[in-house]
Design a protein around this motif. Structure first.
Motif, PDB file in Angstrom:
ATOM      1  N   ILE A 258       0.828  -1.204   0.000  1.00 21.13           N
ATOM      2  CA  ILE A 258       0.000   0.000   0.000  1.00 21.13           C
ATOM      3  C   ILE A 258       0.865   1.258   0.000  1.00 21.13           C
ATOM      4  N   GLU A 259       1.942   1.230   0.788  1.00 23.06           N
ATOM      5  CA  GLU A 259       2.846   2.382   0.840  1.00 23.06           C
ATOM      6  C   GLU A 259       3.455   2.650  -0.534  1.00 23.06           C
ATOM      7  N   ALA A 260       3.952   1.590  -1.185  1.00 28.80           N
ATOM      8  CA  ALA A 260       4.569   1.745  -2.502  1.00 28.80           C
ATOM      9  C   ALA A 260       3.536   2.150  -3.548  1.00 28.80           C
ATOM     10  N   ALA A 261       2.360   1.525  -3.492  1.00 31.46           N
ATOM     11  CA  ALA A 261       1.309   1.834  -4.465  1.00 31.46           C
ATOM     12  C   ALA A 261       0.855   3.287  -4.339  1.00 31.46           C
ATOM     13  N   SER A 262       0.814   3.811  -3.118  1.00 33.19           N
ATOM     14  CA  SER A 262       0.373   5.192  -2.924  1.00 33.19           C
ATOM     15  C   SER A 262       1.314   6.178  -3.611  1.00 33.19           C
ATOM     16  N   VAL A 263       2.600   5.856  -3.598  1.00 37.82           N
ATOM     17  CA  VAL A 263       3.583   6.724  -4.268  1.00 37.82           C
ATOM     18  C   VAL A 263       3.404   6.658  -5.778  1.00 37.82           C
ATOM     19  N   VAL A 264       3.217   5.449  -6.302  1.00 39.17           N
ATOM     20  CA  VAL A 264       3.016   5.280  -7.742  1.00 39.17           C
ATOM     21  C   VAL A 264       1.758   6.016  -8.198  1.00 39.17           C
ATOM     22  N   ILE A 265       0.677   5.859  -7.428  1.00 39.19           N
ATOM     23  CA  ILE A 265      -0.591   6.524  -7.764  1.00 39.19           C
ATOM     24  C   ILE A 265      -0.428   8.041  -7.711  1.00 39.19           C
ATOM     25  N   GLN A 266       0.247   8.517  -6.670  1.00 43.54           N
ATOM     26  CA  GLN A 266       0.429   9.966  -6.504  1.00 43.54           C
ATOM     27  C   GLN A 266       1.202  10.565  -7.677  1.00 43.54           C
ATOM     28  N   VAL A 267       2.313   9.929  -8.034  1.00 40.81           N
ATOM     29  CA  VAL A 267       3.160  10.442  -9.119  1.00 40.81           C
ATOM     30  C   VAL A 267       2.426  10.385 -10.454  1.00 40.81           C
ATOM     31  N   GLY A 274      -1.938  17.171 -12.831  1.00 36.97           N
ATOM     32  CA  GLY A 274      -1.359  18.317 -12.136  1.00 36.97           C
ATOM     33  C   GLY A 274      -1.892  18.477 -10.729  1.00 36.97           C
ATOM     34  N   LYS A 275      -2.678  17.498 -10.275  1.00 35.14           N
ATOM     35  CA  LYS A 275      -3.244  17.513  -8.925  1.00 35.14           C
ATOM     36  C   LYS A 275      -2.758  16.308  -8.132  1.00 35.14           C
ATOM     37  N   ARG A 276      -2.909  16.394  -6.810  1.00 32.48           N
ATOM     38  CA  ARG A 276      -2.500  15.301  -5.941  1.00 32.48           C
ATOM     39  C   ARG A 276      -3.687  14.391  -5.651  1.00 32.48           C
ATOM     40  N   PHE A 277      -3.466  13.089  -5.746  1.00 31.18           N
ATOM     41  CA  PHE A 277      -4.515  12.120  -5.409  1.00 31.18           C
ATOM     42  C   PHE A 277      -4.629  12.008  -3.892  1.00 31.18           C
ATOM     43  N   PHE A 278      -3.468  11.919  -3.212  1.00 30.40           N
ATOM     44  CA  PHE A 278      -3.418  11.917  -1.746  1.00 30.40           C
ATOM     45  C   PHE A 278      -2.925  13.285  -1.282  1.00 30.40           C
ATOM     46  N   LYS A 279      -3.219  13.613  -0.040  1.00 30.67           N
ATOM     47  CA  LYS A 279      -2.709  14.868   0.497  1.00 30.67           C
ATOM     48  C   LYS A 279      -1.188  14.867   0.506  1.00 30.67           C
ATOM     49  N   MET A 280      -0.620  13.671   0.711  1.00 30.51           N
ATOM     50  CA  MET A 280       0.827  13.507   0.637  1.00 30.51           C
ATOM     51  C   MET A 280       1.123  12.015   0.561  1.00 30.51           C
ATOM     52  N   ALA A 281       2.174  11.656  -0.147  1.00 32.95           N
ATOM     53  CA  ALA A 281       2.583  10.257  -0.241  1.00 32.95           C
ATOM     54  C   ALA A 281       4.007  10.119   0.315  1.00 32.95           C
ATOM     55  N   PRO A 282       4.369   8.929   0.851  1.00 30.94           N
ATOM     56  CA  PRO A 282       3.574   7.703   1.005  1.00 30.94           C
ATOM     57  C   PRO A 282       2.343   7.925   1.898  1.00 30.94           C
ATOM     58  N   ILE A 283       1.475   6.946   1.896  1.00 34.87           N
ATOM     59  CA  ILE A 283       0.143   7.120   2.456  1.00 34.87           C
ATOM     60  C   ILE A 283       0.129   7.399   3.960  1.00 34.87           C
ATOM     61  N   HIS A 284       1.184   7.009   4.695  1.00 38.15           N
ATOM     62  CA  HIS A 284       1.174   7.313   6.129  1.00 38.15           C
ATOM     63  C   HIS A 284       1.171   8.830   6.360  1.00 38.15           C
ATOM     64  N   HIS A 285       1.777   9.589   5.439  1.00 37.06           N
ATOM     65  CA  HIS A 285       1.750  11.047   5.555  1.00 37.06           C
ATOM     66  C   HIS A 285       0.361  11.602   5.211  1.00 37.06           C
ATOM     67  N   HIS A 286      -0.359  10.910   4.352  1.00 35.91           N
ATOM     68  CA  HIS A 286      -1.730  11.315   4.013  1.00 35.91           C
ATOM     69  C   HIS A 286      -2.591  11.322   5.279  1.00 35.91           C
ATOM     70  N   PHE A 287      -2.445  10.264   6.077  1.00 35.87           N
ATOM     71  CA  PHE A 287      -3.230  10.184   7.316  1.00 35.87           C
ATOM     72  C   PHE A 287      -2.792  11.252   8.318  1.00 35.87           C
TER      73      PHE A 287
END
Length: 317
Positions: A258-267, A274-287
């Protein structure tokens, strides 16, 4: 079973005793963590916290293996070399970050090349000594792969797992706690499958992480750095390879995925929109950005890992 318990206790004592030794030395050498400018504001206060705590993993593992040498076989040596090879790559990366005094060490190309070289060695050894069979969870069957396909998959697998564990190391005690649970799972599997020397190695890693968590849990007195996170990734990936269970890492190491996938999805999403899918990646920073304290994130991710371990047991038994 007694020997495995001894391995855990020996590694725990060696690890916890090294904290008071290494932390002051790293402080004196100014081997402090550089914090990303775009990171959560709450992390700014962590700047200067000693990093490269993964050195404790290396010294503890080496000494523990020497102490337990009568119970060590070629499989343990192989997994240890997986751990050591990626630890050394992480060590070089950490050293360059400290020298440059910024959160950038090896370039992406340099790091990728070193990881590919190490992964090629692991893949070839695995092909020669373990064959090309892999176990399919839930279906409870083994599949024999074409040698070339097997080697290519193992190369990808080693790079993916080590980097996924590395990405998980972003909060105090997160990678340590999650990997402790994952290695406990594999230790139980090794023991139940009569891979006793390998279960001893898992015990050594478990004990090492238990001791390290004394100093790495919130608020962290020391970080493992890439020296530790890449090395742990190599150890997890190596154990699963010996057991012919690389696919199971996707389940039991679901947090890594999940951590790795969140970075791939974000990038990918950012490049396309030009927008962010998560507030910040990796996903632990999103939370964290959602207002969760990092201790809550670590607790929830550990609970999720326990559940994933239970599902993984069902997948095998």
């Amino acid at each position: 079973m007694g020997v495995i318990i001894y391995s855990v206790l020996i590694a725990f004592l060696l690890s916890i005793l090294q904290g008071p030794l290494f932390i002051p030395i790293l402080h004196k050498l100014k081997f402090g963590q550089n914090i990303r400018e775009e990171g959560p504001a709450s992390h700014k206060k962590k700047a200067g916290t000693p990093t490269m705590g993964g050195i404790i993993f290396i010294t503890t593992t080496v000494v523990s293996i020497l102490i337990m040498n009568k119970n060590i076989n070629s499989n343990v040596i192989f997994v240890f070399l997986c751990f050591l090879a990626f630890s050394l790559i992480g060590f070089l990366d950490d050293m360059l970050k400290i020298i440059h005094k910024q959160n950038e060490g090896l370039t992406v190309k340099q790091k990728s090349l070193l990881e590919l070289i190490a992964s090629c060695g692991v893949a070839y050894y695995s092909y020669v000594h373990f064959g090309t069979d892999i176990y399919i969870p839930f279906l409870k069957i083994s599949m024999t792969l074409n040698p070339i396909i097997y080697i290519l998959l193992v190369i990808f697998y080693m790079v993916a797992v080590t980097n996924a564990v590395n990405l998980t190391d972003g909060l105090d005690g997160l990678a340590s706690s999650v990997t402790l649970l994952v290695m406990t799972f594999f230790g139980v599997i090794c023991f139940s499958w009569h891979q006793y020397p390998l279960s001893i190695f898992c015990g050594i890693v478990i004990g090492t992480l238990l001791g390290f968590l004394k100093y790495n849990s919130y608020p962290a007195q020391i970080f493992m750095g890439d020296t530790g996170s890449l090395g742990l990734g190599g150890a997890v990936a190596g154990v699963a390879l010996v057991l012919k269970l690389p696919i199971l890492v996707i389940i039991v190491g679901g947090i890594y995925v999940i951590e790795a996938a969140s970075v791939v999805i974000q990038v990918t999403y950012f490049k396309r929109t030009g927008k962010r899918f998560f507030k910040m990646a990796p996903i632990h920073h999103h939370f964290e950005k959602l207002g969760w304290h990092e201790t809550k994130v670590v607790s929830v991710f550990c609970i999720a890992t326990v559940v994933l371990c239970l599902i993984s047991f069902l997948a095998l038994f």
